[in-house]
Scaffold this active site. Sequence first.
Site, PDB file in Angstrom:
ATOM      1  N   LYS A  22     -27.005 -12.194  35.011  1.00 30.38           N
ATOM      2  CA  LYS A  22     -27.593 -11.303  33.929  1.00 30.38           C
ATOM      3  C   LYS A  22     -27.530 -11.721  32.440  1.00 30.38           C
ATOM      4  O   LYS A  22     -28.375 -11.847  31.590  1.00 30.38           O
ATOM      5  CB  LYS A  22     -27.265  -9.966  34.102  1.00 30.38           C
ATOM      6  CG  LYS A  22     -27.821  -8.740  32.920  1.00 30.38           C
ATOM      7  CD  LYS A  22     -26.968  -7.606  33.061  1.00 30.38           C
ATOM      8  CE  LYS A  22     -27.428  -6.817  31.582  1.00 30.38           C
ATOM      9  NZ  LYS A  22     -26.442  -5.515  31.559  1.00 30.38           N
ATOM     10  N   ASN A  23     -26.196 -11.843  32.153  1.00 32.88           N
ATOM     11  CA  ASN A  23     -25.825 -12.299  30.645  1.00 32.88           C
ATOM     12  C   ASN A  23     -26.157 -13.763  30.122  1.00 32.88           C
ATOM     13  O   ASN A  23     -26.113 -13.994  29.200  1.00 32.88           O
ATOM     14  CB  ASN A  23     -24.294 -11.778  30.484  1.00 32.88           C
ATOM     15  CG  ASN A  23     -24.110 -10.565  30.657  1.00 32.88           C
ATOM     16  OD1 ASN A  23     -25.058  -9.692  30.273  1.00 32.88           O
ATOM     17  ND2 ASN A  23     -22.868 -10.218  30.908  1.00 32.88           N
ATOM     18  N   ARG A  92     -29.522  -2.924  25.238  1.00 30.74           N
ATOM     19  CA  ARG A  92     -28.919  -3.718  23.855  1.00 30.74           C
ATOM     20  C   ARG A  92     -29.203  -5.232  23.884  1.00 30.74           C
ATOM     21  O   ARG A  92     -29.494  -5.548  22.610  1.00 30.74           O
ATOM     22  CB  ARG A  92     -27.358  -3.524  24.149  1.00 30.74           C
ATOM     23  CG  ARG A  92     -26.769  -4.185  22.829  1.00 30.74           C
ATOM     24  CD  ARG A  92     -25.313  -3.840  23.176  1.00 30.74           C
ATOM     25  NE  ARG A  92     -24.478  -4.646  21.923  1.00 30.74           N
ATOM     26  CZ  ARG A  92     -24.602  -4.334  20.624  1.00 30.74           C
ATOM     27  NH1 ARG A  92     -25.319  -3.171  20.122  1.00 30.74           N
ATOM     28  NH2 ARG A  92     -24.036  -4.918  19.598  1.00 30.74           N
ATOM     29  N   CYS A 116     -25.438   0.576  27.358  1.00 28.09           N
ATOM     30  CA  CYS A 116     -24.371   1.410  27.867  1.00 28.09           C
ATOM     31  C   CYS A 116     -23.334   1.992  26.627  1.00 28.09           C
ATOM     32  O   CYS A 116     -23.346   1.270  25.667  1.00 28.09           O
ATOM     33  CB  CYS A 116     -23.343   0.517  28.697  1.00 28.09           C
ATOM     34  SG  CYS A 116     -23.936   0.227  30.148  1.00 28.09           S
ATOM     35  N   ARG A 121     -20.562  -0.729  18.846  1.00 23.54           N
ATOM     36  CA  ARG A 121     -20.910  -2.092  19.372  1.00 23.54           C
ATOM     37  C   ARG A 121     -22.185  -2.400  18.066  1.00 23.54           C
ATOM     38  O   ARG A 121     -23.254  -2.591  18.208  1.00 23.54           O
ATOM     39  CB  ARG A 121     -21.871  -2.054  20.576  1.00 23.54           C
ATOM     40  CG  ARG A 121     -20.960  -1.821  21.733  1.00 23.54           C
ATOM     41  CD  ARG A 121     -21.366  -1.571  23.145  1.00 23.54           C
ATOM     42  NE  ARG A 121     -21.903  -2.878  23.870  1.00 23.54           N
ATOM     43  CZ  ARG A 121     -22.639  -2.961  24.772  1.00 23.54           C
ATOM     44  NH1 ARG A 121     -23.296  -1.975  25.277  1.00 23.54           N
ATOM     45  NH2 ARG A 121     -22.867  -4.064  25.441  1.00 23.54           N
ATOM     46  N   PRO A 122     -21.581  -2.380  16.978  1.00 21.94           N
ATOM     47  CA  PRO A 122     -22.320  -3.005  15.846  1.00 21.94           C
ATOM     48  C   PRO A 122     -23.006  -4.258  16.033  1.00 21.94           C
ATOM     49  O   PRO A 122     -22.440  -4.824  16.360  1.00 21.94           O
ATOM     50  CB  PRO A 122     -21.282  -2.735  14.664  1.00 21.94           C
ATOM     51  CG  PRO A 122     -19.805  -3.115  15.140  1.00 21.94           C
ATOM     52  CD  PRO A 122     -20.028  -2.481  16.351  1.00 21.94           C
ATOM     53  N   ILE A 123     -24.028  -4.192  15.178  1.00 21.34           N
ATOM     54  CA  ILE A 123     -24.734  -5.564  15.276  1.00 21.34           C
ATOM     55  C   ILE A 123     -24.703  -6.243  13.714  1.00 21.34           C
ATOM     56  O   ILE A 123     -25.564  -7.088  13.406  1.00 21.34           O
ATOM     57  CB  ILE A 123     -26.190  -5.324  15.473  1.00 21.34           C
ATOM     58  CG1 ILE A 123     -27.095  -4.585  14.292  1.00 21.34           C
ATOM     59  CG2 ILE A 123     -26.624  -4.887  16.901  1.00 21.34           C
ATOM     60  CD1 ILE A 123     -28.586  -4.308  14.514  1.00 21.34           C
ATOM     61  N   ASP A 124     -23.711  -5.931  12.938  1.00 21.62           N
ATOM     62  CA  ASP A 124     -23.563  -6.684  11.608  1.00 21.62           C
ATOM     63  C   ASP A 124     -23.208  -7.825  11.698  1.00 21.62           C
ATOM     64  O   ASP A 124     -23.771  -8.411  10.898  1.00 21.62           O
ATOM     65  CB  ASP A 124     -22.201  -5.674  10.984  1.00 21.62           C
ATOM     66  CG  ASP A 124     -22.641  -4.058  10.650  1.00 21.62           C
ATOM     67  OD1 ASP A 124     -23.700  -3.675  11.100  1.00 21.62           O
ATOM     68  OD2 ASP A 124     -21.452  -3.500  10.257  1.00 21.62           O
ATOM     69  N   ASP A 305     -15.537  -6.541  31.301  1.00 19.69           N
ATOM     70  CA  ASP A 305     -16.697  -5.962  32.333  1.00 19.69           C
ATOM     71  C   ASP A 305     -16.030  -6.062  33.638  1.00 19.69           C
ATOM     72  O   ASP A 305     -16.595  -5.354  34.580  1.00 19.69           O
ATOM     73  CB  ASP A 305     -17.688  -6.910  32.270  1.00 19.69           C
ATOM     74  CG  ASP A 305     -18.889  -6.826  31.063  1.00 19.69           C
ATOM     75  OD1 ASP A 305     -18.594  -5.754  30.456  1.00 19.69           O
ATOM     76  OD2 ASP A 305     -19.721  -7.640  30.983  1.00 19.69           O
ATOM     77  N   VAL A 327     -11.235  -4.580  23.765  1.00 17.48           N
ATOM     78  CA  VAL A 327     -12.296  -4.830  23.475  1.00 17.48           C
ATOM     79  C   VAL A 327     -13.318  -3.640  23.214  1.00 17.48           C
ATOM     80  O   VAL A 327     -13.790  -3.696  21.940  1.00 17.48           O
ATOM     81  CB  VAL A 327     -13.183  -5.654  24.728  1.00 17.48           C
ATOM     82  CG1 VAL A 327     -14.628  -6.198  23.955  1.00 17.48           C
ATOM     83  CG2 VAL A 327     -12.348  -6.850  24.967  1.00 17.48           C
ATOM     84  N   ARG A 397     -28.933  -1.863  36.128  1.00 16.33           N
ATOM     85  CA  ARG A 397     -29.125  -2.751  35.026  1.00 16.33           C
ATOM     86  C   ARG A 397     -28.571  -4.102  35.221  1.00 16.33           C
ATOM     87  O   ARG A 397     -28.872  -5.161  34.417  1.00 16.33           O
ATOM     88  CB  ARG A 397     -28.525  -1.931  33.708  1.00 16.33           C
ATOM     89  CG  ARG A 397     -29.295  -0.584  33.268  1.00 16.33           C
ATOM     90  CD  ARG A 397     -28.589  -0.459  32.008  1.00 16.33           C
ATOM     91  NE  ARG A 397     -28.547  -1.433  31.043  1.00 16.33           N
ATOM     92  CZ  ARG A 397     -27.379  -1.861  30.526  1.00 16.33           C
ATOM     93  NH1 ARG A 397     -26.068  -0.927  30.814  1.00 16.33           N
ATOM     94  NH2 ARG A 397     -27.409  -2.859  29.810  1.00 16.33           N
TER      95      ARG A 397
END
Length: 423
Positions: A22-23, A92, A116, A121-124, A305, A327, A397
């Site tokens: 998936k990833n 996400r 999830c 989980r910032p996108i900065d 994970d 994490v 998912r």
Amino acid sequence: MEQFVIKGGKPLYGTVRVQGAKNSALPILAAALLAGGVHEIRDVPRLSDIFVMGEILKALGVKVKKDGNTVGLETTTLKSSCIPEVLMRQMRSSIFLMGPLLSRLQEVSLTRPGGCDIGARPIDLHLKGLASLGATVEEKDGVIHCFARKLTGADIFLELPSVGATENIMMAAVRAEGTTVIRNAAREPEIVDLQRFLNRMGADVQGAGSRIIRIRGVKQLQPVSYEVIPDRIAAGTLVVATAMTGGEVLLTHVVKEHMESTLSLIEKTGAELRSEGDALWVRGPSQLQAVGNVVTKPYPGFPTDMQPQMMALLSLAKGENSIFESVFEGRFKHVQELIRMGADLSTVENRVEIRGVPQLMGHTVEATDLRAGAALVVAGLAASGTTLVKGLSHIDRGYEGLDTTLLQLGGQIQRCSSRVASG
């Protein structure tokens, strides 16, 4: 609402092929936007996240054709750079489209992604990376707009080795003018797979899998046919299920090298592991043993994970263990559900102390995120009695037909509506 009904206590036996990753599939589907034409992406797992990505691509003008685990993309028709908010909130990984759209159409508009709830989980880092390449980033009324007439190579240091930011910057940089260097890059196998895909299209990317990635910009890319790598987390989940139930399973379509930290820990519990080529043989022990302290870390460390599944496994290990989550600070929502099933767990900040119990008991539990759901399923397979696992939308998912896979191995699991299960 659907749920799994699991009758536990039966060892898993048989042979099963592990799904595509998936990833890997999600960023590769996004990267296909970089080259107009017809792409064929093979071994794409049939998941709800993949479906959402397909719907986003259609909304952007891409023609999407699915045939089993093969996805065909006609990207010449790409026309929109605005990702619909309703789809953005569902997944996400929609954030991966920023780099390709900025590169191809010189702009992208989107809202902050969903996914999830496992902590901040910032996108900065994504936005800072794109800005370093020359993009202007503006946010107003919850909408992020990035635009750039020209992207230019830059030397970028990531404060954290973010997988998503590394991949987004890679995709934006492949057609930028000059050379981009990503320092403190994430090292996951899925990043190596993305590099391989980009280079197959004609990009010049080197260093994926190490801390430094170098991208020399090229003017043009070509559409390709490509097969994604196996899913190391799906494989790890099946190894845990086999060990917990005392079964014996042969997994095919596995890259053992991608799973070394996970397999090393599982082997310490007493499970037997043997590999040859892309096959991995697993046999569970008569009694699981403690392994001591476990700490989640970025790859090649033990993956976050796999933390919930490992917690379920160690709940039956003789002795005491602890898991420290370094994490995601919010990734312990499965603890209370495992306690309902008889696990002896206690939480102190980001650490869970685990005292092994002889047996888990079936109970009604709810998946609060993807990997928590997987942990509850494997716990249900090992528990005595019947376990009802709610919240299957999370599990779907990331696992293609998890119930079908486990049935193939002799697991007693059924997907049904809540009304049928309770009746």
